[in-house]
Write a protein that holds these residues in place. Sequence first.
Motif, PDB file in Angstrom:
ATOM      1  N   ARG A 169     -20.818  -1.253  -5.122  1.00 14.86           N
ATOM      2  CA  ARG A 169     -19.775  -1.665  -6.075  1.00 14.86           C
ATOM      3  C   ARG A 169     -18.953  -0.440  -6.457  1.00 14.86           C
ATOM      4  NH1 ARG A 169     -22.608  -5.934 -10.267  1.00 14.86           N
ATOM      5  NH2 ARG A 169     -23.575  -7.283  -8.684  1.00 14.86           N
ATOM      6  N   THR A 170     -18.210   0.027  -5.519  1.00 17.32           N
ATOM      7  CA  THR A 170     -17.413   1.226  -5.728  1.00 17.32           C
ATOM      8  C   THR A 170     -16.142   1.115  -4.912  1.00 17.32           C
ATOM      9  OG1 THR A 170     -17.486   3.650  -5.646  1.00 17.32           O
ATOM     10  CG2 THR A 170     -18.513   2.475  -3.840  1.00 17.32           C
ATOM     11  N   GLY A 171     -15.323   2.148  -4.946  1.00 21.44           N
ATOM     12  CA  GLY A 171     -14.084   2.134  -4.197  1.00 21.44           C
ATOM     13  C   GLY A 171     -14.281   2.556  -2.749  1.00 21.44           C
ATOM     14  N   TYR A 172     -13.388   2.070  -1.886  1.00 22.24           N
ATOM     15  CA  TYR A 172     -13.376   2.450  -0.478  1.00 22.24           C
ATOM     16  C   TYR A 172     -11.937   2.741  -0.080  1.00 22.24           C
ATOM     17  CZ  TYR A 172     -18.195   0.857   0.070  1.00 22.24           C
ATOM     18  OH  TYR A 172     -19.552   0.719  -0.040  1.00 22.24           O
ATOM     19  N   ARG A 173     -11.772   3.390   1.072  1.00 25.52           N
ATOM     20  CA  ARG A 173     -10.436   3.675   1.595  1.00 25.52           C
ATOM     21  C   ARG A 173     -10.205   2.823   2.835  1.00 25.52           C
ATOM     22  NH1 ARG A 173      -9.703   9.038   3.418  1.00 25.52           N
ATOM     23  NH2 ARG A 173     -11.885   8.931   4.036  1.00 25.52           N
ATOM     24  N   TRP A 174      -9.198   1.979   2.764  1.00 23.56           N
ATOM     25  CA  TRP A 174      -8.880   1.052   3.851  1.00 23.56           C
ATOM     26  C   TRP A 174      -7.684   1.570   4.632  1.00 23.56           C
ATOM     27  CZ3 TRP A 174      -4.514  -2.440   4.096  1.00 23.56           C
ATOM     28  CH2 TRP A 174      -4.581  -3.376   5.140  1.00 23.56           C
ATOM     29  N   TRP A 175      -7.827   1.670   5.945  1.00 23.22           N
ATOM     30  CA  TRP A 175      -6.754   2.193   6.776  1.00 23.22           C
ATOM     31  C   TRP A 175      -5.676   1.136   6.956  1.00 23.22           C
ATOM     32  CZ3 TRP A 175      -4.851   6.569   8.593  1.00 23.22           C
ATOM     33  CH2 TRP A 175      -3.907   6.515   9.614  1.00 23.22           C
ATOM     34  N   ASP A 176      -4.443   1.485   6.583  1.00 24.81           N
ATOM     35  CA  ASP A 176      -3.286   0.618   6.752  1.00 24.81           C
ATOM     36  C   ASP A 176      -2.462   1.181   7.905  1.00 24.81           C
ATOM     37  OD1 ASP A 176      -0.757  -0.636   6.585  1.00 24.81           O
ATOM     38  OD2 ASP A 176      -1.028  -1.018   4.444  1.00 24.81           O
ATOM     39  N   ASN A 177      -2.458   0.485   9.045  1.00 25.76           N
ATOM     40  CA  ASN A 177      -1.795   1.047  10.220  1.00 25.76           C
ATOM     41  C   ASN A 177      -0.277   1.074  10.064  1.00 25.76           C
ATOM     42  OD1 ASN A 177      -2.022  -1.844  10.388  1.00 25.76           O
ATOM     43  ND2 ASN A 177      -1.246  -1.725  12.477  1.00 25.76           N
ATOM     44  N   THR A 178       0.291   0.181   9.238  1.00 21.63           N
ATOM     45  CA  THR A 178       1.739   0.224   9.007  1.00 21.63           C
ATOM     46  C   THR A 178       2.114   1.457   8.188  1.00 21.63           C
ATOM     47  OG1 THR A 178       1.851  -2.196   9.061  1.00 21.63           O
ATOM     48  CG2 THR A 178       3.732  -1.025   8.097  1.00 21.63           C
ATOM     49  N   LEU A 179       1.313   1.753   7.194  1.00 25.00           N
ATOM     50  CA  LEU A 179       1.540   2.933   6.370  1.00 25.00           C
ATOM     51  C   LEU A 179       1.200   4.204   7.141  1.00 25.00           C
ATOM     52  CD1 LEU A 179       2.202   4.123   3.537  1.00 25.00           C
ATOM     53  CD2 LEU A 179      -0.234   3.851   3.003  1.00 25.00           C
ATOM     54  N   GLY A 180       0.201   4.119   8.018  1.00 18.07           N
ATOM     55  CA  GLY A 180      -0.270   5.310   8.728  1.00 18.07           C
ATOM     56  C   GLY A 180      -1.124   6.196   7.854  1.00 18.07           C
ATOM     57  N   ARG A 209       8.334   5.726   2.376  1.00 20.24           N
ATOM     58  CA  ARG A 209       9.102   5.859   3.602  1.00 20.24           C
ATOM     59  C   ARG A 209       8.146   6.097   4.772  1.00 20.24           C
ATOM     60  NH1 ARG A 209      13.924  10.233   5.193  1.00 20.24           N
ATOM     61  NH2 ARG A 209      14.177   9.438   7.343  1.00 20.24           N
ATOM     62  N   THR A 210       8.341   5.337   5.855  1.00 19.07           N
ATOM     63  CA  THR A 210       7.441   5.436   7.007  1.00 19.07           C
ATOM     64  C   THR A 210       8.137   5.885   8.286  1.00 19.07           C
ATOM     65  OG1 THR A 210       7.793   3.074   7.451  1.00 19.07           O
ATOM     66  CG2 THR A 210       5.872   3.686   6.111  1.00 19.07           C
ATOM     67  N   GLN A 229      21.061   6.406  11.259  1.00 19.49           N
ATOM     68  CA  GLN A 229      19.605   6.468  11.213  1.00 19.49           C
ATOM     69  C   GLN A 229      19.141   6.006   9.832  1.00 19.49           C
ATOM     70  OE1 GLN A 229      17.126   7.143  13.395  1.00 19.49           O
ATOM     71  NE2 GLN A 229      18.601   7.333  15.083  1.00 19.49           N
ATOM     72  N   ALA A 230      18.917   4.720   9.712  1.00 21.37           N
ATOM     73  CA  ALA A 230      18.472   4.162   8.428  1.00 21.37           C
ATOM     74  C   ALA A 230      17.004   4.502   8.187  1.00 21.37           C
ATOM     75  CB  ALA A 230      18.672   2.660   8.419  1.00 21.37           C
ATOM     76  N   GLU A 231      16.621   4.576   6.927  1.00 23.83           N
ATOM     77  CA  GLU A 231      15.235   4.874   6.560  1.00 23.83           C
ATOM     78  C   GLU A 231      14.415   3.587   6.521  1.00 23.83           C
ATOM     79  OE1 GLU A 231      16.452   8.586   3.564  1.00 23.83           O
ATOM     80  OE2 GLU A 231      15.410   6.797   2.793  1.00 23.83           O
ATOM     81  N   GLU A 232      13.252   3.640   7.123  1.00 24.36           N
ATOM     82  CA  GLU A 232      12.317   2.512   7.057  1.00 24.36           C
ATOM     83  C   GLU A 232      11.347   2.726   5.898  1.00 24.36           C
ATOM     84  OE1 GLU A 232      10.364   2.225  10.854  1.00 24.36           O
ATOM     85  OE2 GLU A 232      11.879   0.828  11.612  1.00 24.36           O
ATOM     86  N   TRP A 233      11.193   1.698   5.076  1.00 23.82           N
ATOM     87  CA  TRP A 233      10.296   1.760   3.931  1.00 23.82           C
ATOM     88  C   TRP A 233       9.296   0.611   4.009  1.00 23.82           C
ATOM     89  CZ3 TRP A 233      10.500   5.039  -0.568  1.00 23.82           C
ATOM     90  CH2 TRP A 233      11.448   6.070  -0.463  1.00 23.82           C
ATOM     91  N   HIS A 268      17.793   2.178  -2.983  1.00 23.17           N
ATOM     92  CA  HIS A 268      17.583   0.736  -3.030  1.00 23.17           C
ATOM     93  C   HIS A 268      17.514   0.176  -1.614  1.00 23.17           C
ATOM     94  CE1 HIS A 268      18.384   0.899  -7.333  1.00 23.17           C
ATOM     95  NE2 HIS A 268      19.498   1.579  -7.064  1.00 23.17           N
ATOM     96  N   ASP A 269      16.753  -0.908  -1.465  1.00 23.23           N
ATOM     97  CA  ASP A 269      16.638  -1.566  -0.165  1.00 23.23           C
ATOM     98  C   ASP A 269      17.965  -2.248   0.178  1.00 23.23           C
ATOM     99  OD1 ASP A 269      13.964  -0.829  -0.076  1.00 23.23           O
ATOM    100  OD2 ASP A 269      13.284  -2.698  -1.019  1.00 23.23           O
ATOM    101  N   ALA A 270      18.383  -2.039   1.420  1.00 19.94           N
ATOM    102  CA  ALA A 270      19.624  -2.664   1.881  1.00 19.94           C
ATOM    103  C   ALA A 270      19.346  -3.883   2.756  1.00 19.94           C
ATOM    104  CB  ALA A 270      20.457  -1.652   2.657  1.00 19.94           C
ATOM    105  N   VAL A 271      18.264  -3.854   3.505  1.00 22.38           N
ATOM    106  CA  VAL A 271      17.913  -4.952   4.410  1.00 22.38           C
ATOM    107  C   VAL A 271      16.407  -5.192   4.332  1.00 22.38           C
ATOM    108  CG1 VAL A 271      17.852  -5.750   6.808  1.00 22.38           C
ATOM    109  CG2 VAL A 271      19.787  -4.397   6.014  1.00 22.38           C
TER     110      VAL A 271
END
Length: 336
Positions: A169-180, A209-210, A229-233, A268-271
């Motif tokens: 019953r504690t915290g864990y670290r989950w790998w998010d492949n989209t975030l990297g 930002r990714t 070159q738009a920024e991906e978030w 701000h997000d544009a798309v």
Amino acid sequence: MPSPTSVSAPPPAPATTATGARTAAPTSLALLGLGVFLLVLAPLLAWYVTPWAKVTPVDVDVTTVFTGTGSYFDTDALRTRDRQRITLTRHVLGDVAASEKSGRAVWDVSTTVDTPKTLALADPRRAFQWTTERWVTDRRSNAPVHCCGEAPTRFDGDAYLKFPFDLRRTGYRWWDNTLGAAVPLRFAGERRAGGLVLYRFTGTVPATRTGSRQVPGRLVGRPQQGQIQAEEWYANSGIELVAEQRTGRIVDAAISPVKTLRAPGGRHDAVTLLRGERLRFTPATRRAQLRLAEADSGRLALVGGALPVGAAVAGGLLTAAGVIWVARGRRRTEDG
């Protein structure tokens, strides 16, 4: 005078006593030996066999499906379509040969994100989004291992396709492949499903930002520029993972991913490229994962609990019975 031949020999001792002593001794000793064997086996099962049973399987072939509503960017119409059904399908296939050679768990993972238009095509190459990965983990600790052609190579964390064995019953670290990167999860409660103990973990990903992507400038509010070159978030407003406590197998999951574009330096997000509003395991996926968790947990409970306890109890009873039987056999022999 009586003849020598008339003298009778003394009657032999009853055969039953000698015969009884001879037949009782081997049986009692066998009973005693079996009892001692079970007493020795019990701690071996608990301390040696059980740890060897707690290993990540390598011969996996599992498909999990998330569904929900959301939005996606239609590249044909150059606009975002809202209130659409989003389907995320993940197929995990174990590389048994590589796993046996390396001693690690080597899994190849294919993930597709589909809209109603691409789902009907049934071709991952034509999905809205398709990624392939190769995960390599230690079979006991679930920690990432950098070998065997793993991708991504920066994989880190405590959990991804499963959690470690014997969850706490504690915290864990989950790998998010989209975030990297690994996302911290917090323990959010316990519940039961049949005889299983399930732990719930939750977390979020703030807008981060990714990367970048070349797009027409007008898509991000820069009509005077042809290509930019738009920024991906990326953000995830709700990660919820429910895992079986003994095995770490994920039996239910929900995510709310958001991928957007911003103008360079924009605030701000544009798309909106993709917005999943609580994509969750389908009922069929939940049932299948629960069945797998029940089978895996049952085997571990048998090897780590029922068998050692049963062996210890049976060994104690058989040893006691064998000792008593041997002692009675000796007394009968001495009395005879």
